[in-house]
Motif scaffolding. Structure first.
Motif, PDB file in Angstrom:
ATOM      1  N   TYR A  75     -21.017 -11.379 -27.637  1.00  0.00           N
ATOM      2  CA  TYR A  75     -19.986 -12.058 -26.862  1.00  0.00           C
ATOM      3  C   TYR A  75     -20.380 -12.035 -25.386  1.00  0.00           C
ATOM      4  CZ  TYR A  75     -17.074 -11.210 -31.007  1.00  0.00           C
ATOM      5  OH  TYR A  75     -16.581 -11.154 -32.289  1.00  0.00           O
ATOM      6  N   ALA A  76     -19.928 -13.047 -24.650  1.00  0.00           N
ATOM      7  CA  ALA A  76     -20.132 -13.067 -23.197  1.00  0.00           C
ATOM      8  C   ALA A  76     -18.878 -13.624 -22.540  1.00  0.00           C
ATOM      9  CB  ALA A  76     -21.339 -13.916 -22.829  1.00  0.00           C
ATOM     10  N   LEU A  77     -18.339 -12.883 -21.583  1.00  0.00           N
ATOM     11  CA  LEU A  77     -17.158 -13.320 -20.844  1.00  0.00           C
ATOM     12  C   LEU A  77     -17.493 -13.403 -19.362  1.00  0.00           C
ATOM     13  CD1 LEU A  77     -15.937 -12.196 -23.573  1.00  0.00           C
ATOM     14  CD2 LEU A  77     -13.866 -11.718 -22.238  1.00  0.00           C
ATOM     15  N   PHE A  78     -17.082 -14.494 -18.729  1.00  0.00           N
ATOM     16  CA  PHE A  78     -17.310 -14.732 -17.304  1.00  0.00           C
ATOM     17  C   PHE A  78     -15.955 -14.964 -16.643  1.00  0.00           C
ATOM     18  CE2 PHE A  78     -21.129 -15.742 -19.516  1.00  0.00           C
ATOM     19  CZ  PHE A  78     -22.184 -15.499 -18.649  1.00  0.00           C
ATOM     20  N   CYS A  79     -15.619 -14.133 -15.641  1.00  0.00           N
ATOM     21  CA  CYS A  79     -14.284 -14.196 -15.046  1.00  0.00           C
ATOM     22  C   CYS A  79     -14.325 -14.028 -13.538  1.00  0.00           C
ATOM     23  CB  CYS A  79     -13.390 -13.106 -15.635  1.00  0.00           C
ATOM     24  SG  CYS A  79     -13.245 -13.164 -17.427  1.00  0.00           S
ATOM     25  N   GLY A  80     -13.428 -14.729 -12.851  1.00  0.00           N
ATOM     26  CA  GLY A  80     -13.287 -14.574 -11.405  1.00  0.00           C
ATOM     27  C   GLY A  80     -12.230 -13.537 -11.080  1.00  0.00           C
ATOM     28  N   THR A  81     -12.506 -12.691 -10.118  1.00  0.00           N
ATOM     29  CA  THR A  81     -11.562 -11.620  -9.776  1.00  0.00           C
ATOM     30  C   THR A  81     -10.316 -12.141  -9.072  1.00  0.00           C
ATOM     31  OG1 THR A  81     -12.682 -11.180  -7.669  1.00  0.00           O
ATOM     32  CG2 THR A  81     -13.432  -9.933  -9.586  1.00  0.00           C
ATOM     33  N   ALA A  82     -10.356 -13.385  -8.559  1.00  0.00           N
ATOM     34  CA  ALA A  82      -9.205 -13.956  -7.852  1.00  0.00           C
ATOM     35  C   ALA A  82      -8.413 -14.916  -8.749  1.00  0.00           C
ATOM     36  CB  ALA A  82      -9.674 -14.674  -6.594  1.00  0.00           C
ATOM     37  N   ASP A  83      -8.568 -14.777 -10.045  1.00  0.00           N
ATOM     38  CA  ASP A  83      -7.863 -15.643 -10.992  1.00  0.00           C
ATOM     39  C   ASP A  83      -6.359 -15.347 -10.939  1.00  0.00           C
ATOM     40  OD1 ASP A  83      -6.898 -17.070 -13.162  1.00  0.00           O
ATOM     41  OD2 ASP A  83      -8.604 -16.587 -14.448  1.00  0.00           O
ATOM     42  N   ASP A  84      -5.560 -16.336 -10.538  1.00  0.00           N
ATOM     43  CA  ASP A  84      -4.104 -16.148 -10.471  1.00  0.00           C
ATOM     44  C   ASP A  84      -3.376 -16.836 -11.619  1.00  0.00           C
ATOM     45  OD1 ASP A  84      -4.507 -18.760  -9.742  1.00  0.00           O
ATOM     46  OD2 ASP A  84      -3.383 -18.671  -7.867  1.00  0.00           O
ATOM     47  N   GLN A  85      -4.131 -17.319 -12.606  1.00  0.00           N
ATOM     48  CA  GLN A  85      -3.530 -17.963 -13.770  1.00  0.00           C
ATOM     49  C   GLN A  85      -3.614 -17.080 -15.021  1.00  0.00           C
ATOM     50  OE1 GLN A  85      -2.042 -21.176 -13.432  1.00  0.00           O
ATOM     51  NE2 GLN A  85      -2.385 -20.538 -11.312  1.00  0.00           N
ATOM     52  N   VAL A  86      -4.749 -16.413 -15.170  1.00  0.00           N
ATOM     53  CA  VAL A  86      -4.978 -15.497 -16.292  1.00  0.00           C
ATOM     54  C   VAL A  86      -5.557 -14.213 -15.702  1.00  0.00           C
ATOM     55  CG1 VAL A  86      -6.197 -15.124 -18.472  1.00  0.00           C
ATOM     56  CG2 VAL A  86      -5.404 -17.419 -17.877  1.00  0.00           C
ATOM     57  N   SER A  87      -4.723 -13.227 -15.522  1.00  0.00           N
ATOM     58  CA  SER A  87      -5.114 -11.996 -14.843  1.00  0.00           C
ATOM     59  C   SER A  87      -6.302 -11.308 -15.517  1.00  0.00           C
ATOM     60  CB  SER A  87      -3.937 -11.022 -14.800  1.00  0.00           C
ATOM     61  OG  SER A  87      -4.346  -9.732 -14.399  1.00  0.00           O
ATOM     62  N   VAL A  88      -7.350 -11.083 -14.751  1.00  0.00           N
ATOM     63  CA  VAL A  88      -8.529 -10.407 -15.285  1.00  0.00           C
ATOM     64  C   VAL A  88      -8.169  -8.993 -15.750  1.00  0.00           C
ATOM     65  CG1 VAL A  88     -10.825  -9.523 -14.739  1.00  0.00           C
ATOM     66  CG2 VAL A  88     -10.123 -11.754 -13.879  1.00  0.00           C
ATOM     67  N   ALA A  89      -7.336  -8.313 -14.977  1.00  0.00           N
ATOM     68  CA  ALA A  89      -6.968  -6.929 -15.301  1.00  0.00           C
ATOM     69  C   ALA A  89      -6.209  -6.817 -16.620  1.00  0.00           C
ATOM     70  CB  ALA A  89      -6.135  -6.337 -14.168  1.00  0.00           C
ATOM     71  N   PHE A  90      -5.383  -7.817 -16.934  1.00  0.00           N
ATOM     72  CA  PHE A  90      -4.556  -7.756 -18.137  1.00  0.00           C
ATOM     73  C   PHE A  90      -5.170  -8.486 -19.327  1.00  0.00           C
ATOM     74  CE2 PHE A  90      -1.447  -6.648 -14.919  1.00  0.00           C
ATOM     75  CZ  PHE A  90      -0.698  -5.668 -15.551  1.00  0.00           C
ATOM     76  N   HIS A  91      -6.250  -9.205 -19.099  1.00  0.00           N
ATOM     77  CA  HIS A  91      -6.861  -9.963 -20.187  1.00  0.00           C
ATOM     78  C   HIS A  91      -8.293  -9.487 -20.460  1.00  0.00           C
ATOM     79  CE1 HIS A  91      -3.623 -12.894 -20.860  1.00  0.00           C
ATOM     80  NE2 HIS A  91      -3.401 -12.809 -19.554  1.00  0.00           N
ATOM     81  N   SER A  92      -9.246 -10.016 -19.721  1.00  0.00           N
ATOM     82  CA  SER A  92     -10.653  -9.743 -20.019  1.00  0.00           C
ATOM     83  C   SER A  92     -11.026  -8.278 -19.863  1.00  0.00           C
ATOM     84  CB  SER A  92     -11.547 -10.611 -19.130  1.00  0.00           C
ATOM     85  OG  SER A  92     -11.365 -11.977 -19.442  1.00  0.00           O
TER      86      SER A  92
END
Length: 204
Positions: free
Chosen positions: A143-160
């Protein structure tokens, strides 16, 4: 040859099956409306099977990818697919659907219509389509996940963050890339290159 199969939506439906015109019930009102998959879900599954059969695709070289709720769909498909995919990549995926239900005011009615047809509580239905809650049942593929730390639509802390931690705790092969200051579904040129290198390594 390489084949890309993309899940599209019609003018009146979301990937989750919701409608722009749906006013929605009160939060927590969970009747049983109907049974079975949404029309969008059926179309995606049928299209995948048609392409694989029509063009004699090697099922061992099929990979999944998606962004946001499409990333959720790709991850969940790994769990429910008839045959195990080669790999899965996602950008800013929704990983905790029950939490996402509360994350923004526009989401409850959409998620409700998508999952309230199932013959169980809305909570159980959401968990059945929530990658974080499916961790024990996810296949052992890369698996590979790519996420932005400033995501205000899908919280990185609570999701990825939570999904990756849970997957790694059970020994899964997960590449996790976070991009400082990047917003929802954003990706830098360098990380975009890494993204396509990851998926192409399983089909070339």
């Amino acid at each position: 040859r390489d084949f890309d199969v993309a899940a599209n939506k019609t003018h009146d439906e979301f990937w989750w099956g919701g409608s722009h015109k749906f006013s929605g019930p009160a939060k927590g009102d969970v009747p049983r409306i109907r049974k079975g998959l949404t029309s969008c879900e059926k179309r995606v599954l049928a299209t995948d099977e048609w392409v694989i059969e029509k063009y004699a695709i090697d099922r061992d070289r099929v990979y999944l990818c998606g962004n946001s709720m499409g990333g959720q769909g790709a991850l969940v498909y790994c769990r429910y697919a008839k045959r195990r995919p080669a790999a899965c990549a996602a950008i800013s995926p929704v990983c905790d659907l029950p939490y996402h239900y509360t994350e923004r005011p526009d989401l409850p009615r959409t998620i409700y219509l998508a999952y309230s047809h199932m013959d169980c509580s809305l909570s159980d239905a959401m968990e059945s389509a929530s990658p974080l809650h499916l961790v024990p049942e996810m296949p052992d593929i890369p698996y590979a996940l790519f996420c932005g730390t400033a995501d205000d639509q899908v919280s990185v802390a609570f999701h990825s963050d939570k999904f990756v931690a849970a997957m790694r705790a059970r020994g899964a092969d997960v590449t996790y890339v976070t991009m400082p200051g990047m917003g929802h579904c954003g990706i830098t040129p360098e990380e975009e290159r890494r993204y396509y290198e990851f998926v192409s390594s399983f089909v070339l």
